[in-house]
Write an enzyme that holds these catalytic residues in place. Structure first.
Site, PDB file in Angstrom:
ATOM      1  N   ASP A   1      52.240  34.340  40.540  1.00  0.00           N
ATOM      2  CA  ASP A   1      53.087  35.281  39.810  1.00  0.00           C
ATOM      3  C   ASP A   1      53.419  36.508  40.651  1.00  0.00           C
ATOM      4  O   ASP A   1      52.832  36.741  41.712  1.00  0.00           O
ATOM      5  CB  ASP A   1      52.426  35.701  38.479  1.00  0.00           C
TER       6      ASP A   1
ATOM      7  N   HIS B   1      45.128  34.129  29.427  1.00  0.00           N
ATOM      8  CA  HIS B   1      46.316  33.833  30.233  1.00  0.00           C
ATOM      9  C   HIS B   1      45.912  33.317  31.611  1.00  0.00           C
ATOM     10  O   HIS B   1      44.882  33.708  32.175  1.00  0.00           O
ATOM     11  CB  HIS B   1      47.313  35.004  30.298  1.00  0.00           C
TER      12      HIS B   1
ATOM     13  N   ASN C   1      42.569  37.340  27.445  1.00  0.00           N
ATOM     14  CA  ASN C   1      43.254  36.666  26.333  1.00  0.00           C
ATOM     15  C   ASN C   1      43.561  35.202  26.661  1.00  0.00           C
ATOM     16  O   ASN C   1      44.293  34.539  25.938  1.00  0.00           O
ATOM     17  CB  ASN C   1      44.545  37.411  25.962  1.00  0.00           C
TER      18      ASN C   1
HETATM   19  C1  GLP Z   1      46.288  39.223  35.998  1.00  0.00           C
HETATM   20  C2  GLP Z   1      47.005  38.125  36.815  1.00  0.00           C
HETATM   21  C3  GLP Z   1      46.324  36.805  36.680  1.00  0.00           C
HETATM   22  C4  GLP Z   1      44.832  37.058  36.777  1.00  0.00           C
HETATM   23  C5  GLP Z   1      44.373  37.756  35.543  1.00  0.00           C
HETATM   24  C6  GLP Z   1      42.936  38.259  35.599  1.00  0.00           C
HETATM   25  O1  GLP Z   1      47.086  40.000  35.213  1.00  0.00           O
HETATM   26  N1  GLP Z   1      48.387  37.958  36.599  1.00  0.00           N
HETATM   27  O2  GLP Z   1      46.787  35.903  37.657  1.00  0.00           O
HETATM   28  O3  GLP Z   1      44.141  35.850  36.895  1.00  0.00           O
HETATM   29  O4  GLP Z   1      45.258  38.772  35.144  1.00  0.00           O
HETATM   30  O5  GLP Z   1      42.797  39.341  36.435  1.00  0.00           O
HETATM   31  P1  GLP Z   1      41.396  39.866  36.980  1.00  0.00           P
HETATM   32  O6  GLP Z   1      40.942  38.881  37.984  1.00  0.00           O
HETATM   33  O7  GLP Z   1      41.693  41.202  37.565  1.00  0.00           O
HETATM   34  O8  GLP Z   1      40.496  39.929  35.813  1.00  0.00           O
END
Ligand code: GLP
Length: 237
Positions: free
Chosen positions: A67, A130, A128
């Site tokens: 992304d 995602h 959540n």
């Molecule tokens: C972000 C990214 C994701 C990532 C997730 C968790 O917003 N777009 O690709 O896996 O959220 O992030 P973190 O590893 O900082 O908890």
């Protein structure tokens, strides 16, 4: 989905690093799907250390990131391009022209397909559920597209990366879709820390796809490893 529990974040990241190195050694022209966020940083640091020590050859590797924010220039310190250059690409012998991000100009899924598809996809996970920026409501058939980030994601990313300033966080991003992710040959999802415990518990119990919890899409894939540290490992693992 195979869940693995490690005693700490370093050991979990070490495992992820080893899987990436193994992939590159087995197939030097591997196509990797890569993730950003705080979670994979240790794994990327370990890959850089490996390169310095063992000179693992990345010259034929191609990467597709999951992304990218819409509205941040690529040289912005919080853009995912900047993150990847800074944490990994600038420190290994990858050809920067072989590192891709979704944007308004490319047909990302076609591009991935043209390169032969992703051999190994690395994923993080939002609290959540995602994956990439596939927020709740994402369809199993979704491909790379522009998405709206939900308030919770904006808030969490503001706290982690934008000094708590919500107004600085873009509210849109390009993200590979759930179908784009499931097209990868192998998938490794990494989760670290207590804040992901509930999310891991939910994933552990997943029996079928539920669009309100996008990571549940992984149940549809045959080769998924979920890597957890002790703090986020689901009870019963
Ligand atoms: C972000 C990214 C994701 C990532 C997730 C968790 O917003 N777009 O690709 O896996 O959220 O992030 P973190 O590893 O900082 O908890």
């Amino acid at each position: 989905m195979k869940f693995l529990k490690f005693n700490n974040s370093h050991l979990a990241s070490e495992f992820v690093k080893e899987q990436i190195i193994k992939q590159i050694k087995t197939k030097p022209e591997s196509i990797l799907g890569l993730a950003t966020g705080s979670t994979p940083i240790i794994s990327y640091n370990l890959l850089v250390q490996d390169f310095q020590k063992n000179k693992t050859n990345w010259s034929k590797v191609k990467t597709f990131n999951l992304d990218e924010y819409i509205g941040l220039p690529t040289n912005h310190i919080q853009s995912y391009r900047y993150f990847m250059n800074d944490n990994l690409f600038n420190h290994i012998n990858i050809d920067i022209n072989n590192t891709y991000f979704p944007n308004s100009k490319n047909d990302y899924d076609k591009l991935i397909e043209k390169e032969g598809g992703i051999d190994l996809q690395i994923l993080g996970i939002g609290t959540n559920g995602h994956i990439g920026f596939n927020e709740p409501g994402s369809k199993l058939t979704s491909l790379t597209r522009a998405v709206d980030l939900v308030e919770q994601t904006i808030k969490i990313n503001a706290d982690k990366f934008f000094n708590g300033n919500i107004s600085l966080v873009p509210n849109k991003a390009f993200s590979m879709g759930l179908a784009s992710i499931l097209a990868a040959k192998k998938i490794i999802l990494i989760a670290l820390g207590n804040s992901k415990k509930e999310t891991m518990q939910k994933l552990f119990k997943t029996k079928e796809f539920n669009s309100n919890f996008p990571a549940s899409a992984l149940i549809k894939h045959k080769d998924v490893i979920i890597v957890c540290d002790k703090e986020c490992a689901p009870d019963g693992l």
